[in-house]
Design a protein around this motif. Structure first.
Motif, PDB file in Angstrom:
ATOM      1  N   MET A  69       0.874  -1.153   0.026  1.00  0.00           N
ATOM      2  CA  MET A  69      -0.098   0.051  -0.007  1.00  0.00           C
ATOM      3  C   MET A  69       0.931   1.222   0.077  1.00  0.00           C
ATOM      4  O   MET A  69       0.513   2.405  -0.693  1.00  0.00           O
ATOM      5  N   LYS A  70       1.950   0.968   0.735  1.00  0.00           N
ATOM      6  CA  LYS A  70       2.734   2.409   0.856  1.00  0.00           C
ATOM      7  C   LYS A  70       3.603   2.604  -0.472  1.00  0.00           C
ATOM      8  O   LYS A  70       3.605   3.929  -0.978  1.00  0.00           O
ATOM      9  N   CYS A  73       0.994   4.341  -2.714  1.00  0.00           N
ATOM     10  CA  CYS A  73       1.114   5.716  -2.349  1.00  0.00           C
ATOM     11  C   CYS A  73       2.244   6.441  -3.000  1.00  0.00           C
ATOM     12  O   CYS A  73       1.871   7.479  -3.347  1.00  0.00           O
ATOM     13  N   THR A  77       1.945   9.662  -5.297  1.00  0.00           N
ATOM     14  CA  THR A  77       2.459  10.780  -4.987  1.00  0.00           C
ATOM     15  C   THR A  77       3.723  11.474  -5.886  1.00  0.00           C
ATOM     16  O   THR A  77       3.513  12.539  -6.350  1.00  0.00           O
ATOM     17  N   VAL A  85      -1.019  16.197  -3.167  1.00  0.00           N
ATOM     18  CA  VAL A  85      -1.727  15.018  -2.650  1.00  0.00           C
ATOM     19  C   VAL A  85      -2.427  15.238  -1.379  1.00  0.00           C
ATOM     20  O   VAL A  85      -2.075  15.813  -0.453  1.00  0.00           O
ATOM     21  N   THR A  86      -3.529  14.791  -1.291  1.00  0.00           N
ATOM     22  CA  THR A  86      -4.368  14.686  -0.074  1.00  0.00           C
ATOM     23  C   THR A  86      -4.578  13.309   0.491  1.00  0.00           C
ATOM     24  O   THR A  86      -4.527  12.405  -0.236  1.00  0.00           O
ATOM     25  N   VAL A  87      -4.967  13.097   1.766  1.00  0.00           N
ATOM     26  CA  VAL A  87      -5.376  12.181   2.489  1.00  0.00           C
ATOM     27  C   VAL A  87      -6.384  11.212   1.705  1.00  0.00           C
ATOM     28  O   VAL A  87      -6.471   9.998   1.401  1.00  0.00           O
ATOM     29  N   LEU A  90      -5.278   9.434  -1.372  1.00  0.00           N
ATOM     30  CA  LEU A  90      -4.457   8.102  -1.030  1.00  0.00           C
ATOM     31  C   LEU A  90      -5.397   7.301  -0.760  1.00  0.00           C
ATOM     32  O   LEU A  90      -5.282   6.040  -0.851  1.00  0.00           O
ATOM     33  N   VAL A  91      -6.570   7.677   0.121  1.00  0.00           N
ATOM     34  CA  VAL A  91      -7.575   6.635   0.732  1.00  0.00           C
ATOM     35  C   VAL A  91      -8.129   6.136  -0.757  1.00  0.00           C
ATOM     36  O   VAL A  91      -8.236   4.704  -0.556  1.00  0.00           O
ATOM     37  N   ILE A  94      -5.735   3.584  -2.408  1.00  0.00           N
ATOM     38  CA  ILE A  94      -5.514   2.052  -1.877  1.00  0.00           C
ATOM     39  C   ILE A  94      -6.740   1.192  -1.644  1.00  0.00           C
ATOM     40  O   ILE A  94      -6.506   0.381  -1.808  1.00  0.00           O
ATOM     41  N   THR A  95      -7.922   1.907  -1.330  1.00  0.00           N
ATOM     42  CA  THR A  95      -9.079   1.228  -0.915  1.00  0.00           C
ATOM     43  C   THR A  95      -9.208  -0.060  -2.009  1.00  0.00           C
ATOM     44  O   THR A  95      -9.269  -1.181  -1.268  1.00  0.00           O
ATOM     45  N   GLY A  98      -6.577  -2.521  -1.727  1.00  0.00           N
ATOM     46  CA  GLY A  98      -6.263  -3.047  -0.453  1.00  0.00           C
ATOM     47  C   GLY A  98      -7.253  -3.955  -0.055  1.00  0.00           C
ATOM     48  O   GLY A  98      -7.215  -4.918   0.445  1.00  0.00           O
ATOM     49  N   ARG A  99      -8.653  -3.691  -0.248  1.00  0.00           N
ATOM     50  CA  ARG A  99      -9.620  -4.758   0.182  1.00  0.00           C
ATOM     51  C   ARG A  99      -9.402  -5.945  -0.510  1.00  0.00           C
ATOM     52  O   ARG A  99      -9.683  -6.981  -0.034  1.00  0.00           O
TER      53      ARG A  99
END
Lengths: 123, 175
Positions: A69-70, A73, A77, A85-87, A90-91, A94-95, A98-99
């Motif tokens: 995941m990193k 990101c 980025t 970049v905003t949080v 990134l969410v 990844i989501t 990630g899931r």
């Protein structure tokens, strides 16, 4: 928390009244099906949620999921530029991945533990 | 009891998803922090730096320069070049030979080690020697080092600046 079988209307909470229980075999005098909210509350208040969250976090680190995941990101980025970049970005990056990429064993372990908790606290 | 079981499965998936989302947000927030603070330096910058360092290395490893490591003459940050072996030549008090400054220490090791095990006083004398060398005058301040005698001590109390005075008087240097 035990409800009486009568209708209880609380002014502070706006939710549909508790349905009258069907005459099923019931172990306790509690409601047959605790509401999601109740379960959730119990989940959090007993500390089980935090414990399981830590367990999940540990497992995901061990299997390299977190590093993946990193890396995603970082790649994002790099493309978008460090300062744009905003949080939230990134969410969203990844989501989905990630899931989908949680190892089956990890998922199974956690689900098992959750089910155990639910069994002892809910229906 | 099939209904509660189904519910249970769905419910547990719901909770699992909850936990996972929470962790995803944690990871995203940490990566965001790292990106903003610049801890995990952007790959762009790294690539740039890699390119520059490769460039520098290429220019340094010029075929015109020979040498063991990369160059014979390394240029330091002030632009000065230093020969790999120090140039200035001194006369060893022990054996009287002319030795290059850069070779002095190993020379002393052999020079004095052969005669006696008189390596005890070398530390004191080498600091004294360094003081002298920094001034540029090729006067070594060793006093009374003789191979034969068992006492190899410095002149008492002189750190070396007063290069001419030796309490024992037996020295083999130029006044």
């Amino acid at each position: 928390m035990s409800h009486s079988h009568k209708l209880v209307i609380k002014s502070s909470v706006s939710r549909p009244p508790t349905p009258t229980p069907t005459p099923d075999a019931n172990k306790d005098h509690q409601d047959q099906k605790p509401s999601l909210q109740e379960i959730n509350t119990k989940f959090i208040e007993s500390g089980e949620k935090e414990r399981l969250k830590e367990l999940l976090r540990e497992r995901l680190i061990e299997c390299g999921w977190r590093d993946e995941m990193k890396a995603l990101c970082r790649a994002f980025t790099r493309k978008k530029g460090r300062n744009n970049v905003t949080v939230d970005d990134l969410v969203h990056v990844i989501t989905p991945k990630g899931r989908a990429s949680v190892p089956d064993s990890v998922k199974a372990e956690l689900l098992h533990k959750i089910r155990t908790f639910l069994a002892s606290n809910a229906a | 009891m099939s209904a509660p079981n189904e519910d249970n499965t769905q419910l547990s998936s719901h909770f699992f998803g909850d936990l996972l989302d929470s962790i995803i947000v944690d990871v995203a927030s940490e990566c965001h922090r790292i990106a903003k603070v610049g801890l995990d330096r952007n790959l762009e910058e790294e690539e740039e730096e890699l390119r520059l360092s490769a460039q520098a290395r290429a220019s340094v490893a010029d075929p015109s320069n020979s040498g063991e490591a990369n160059n014979k003459y390394v240029v330091d940050i002030f632009g000065q070049t230093h020969p790999p072996v120090a140039n200035e030549i001194f006369k060893c008090m022990n054996c009287g030979r002319s030795i290059a400054a850069g070779r002095f220490a190993p020379h002393l090791e052999k020079c004095m080690g052969k005669g006696r095990k008189a390596r005890l006083k070398v530390t004191r004398s080498s600091t004294a020697a360094q003081n002298q060398y920094s001034r540029g005058s090729p006067v070594s301040t060793y006093s009374s080092y003789t191979n034969s005698t068992s006492t190899s001590r410095l002149s008492n109390g002189t750190p070396g600046f007063a290069g001419e005075e030796y309490s024992n008087g037996t020295y083999e240097g130029e006044p």
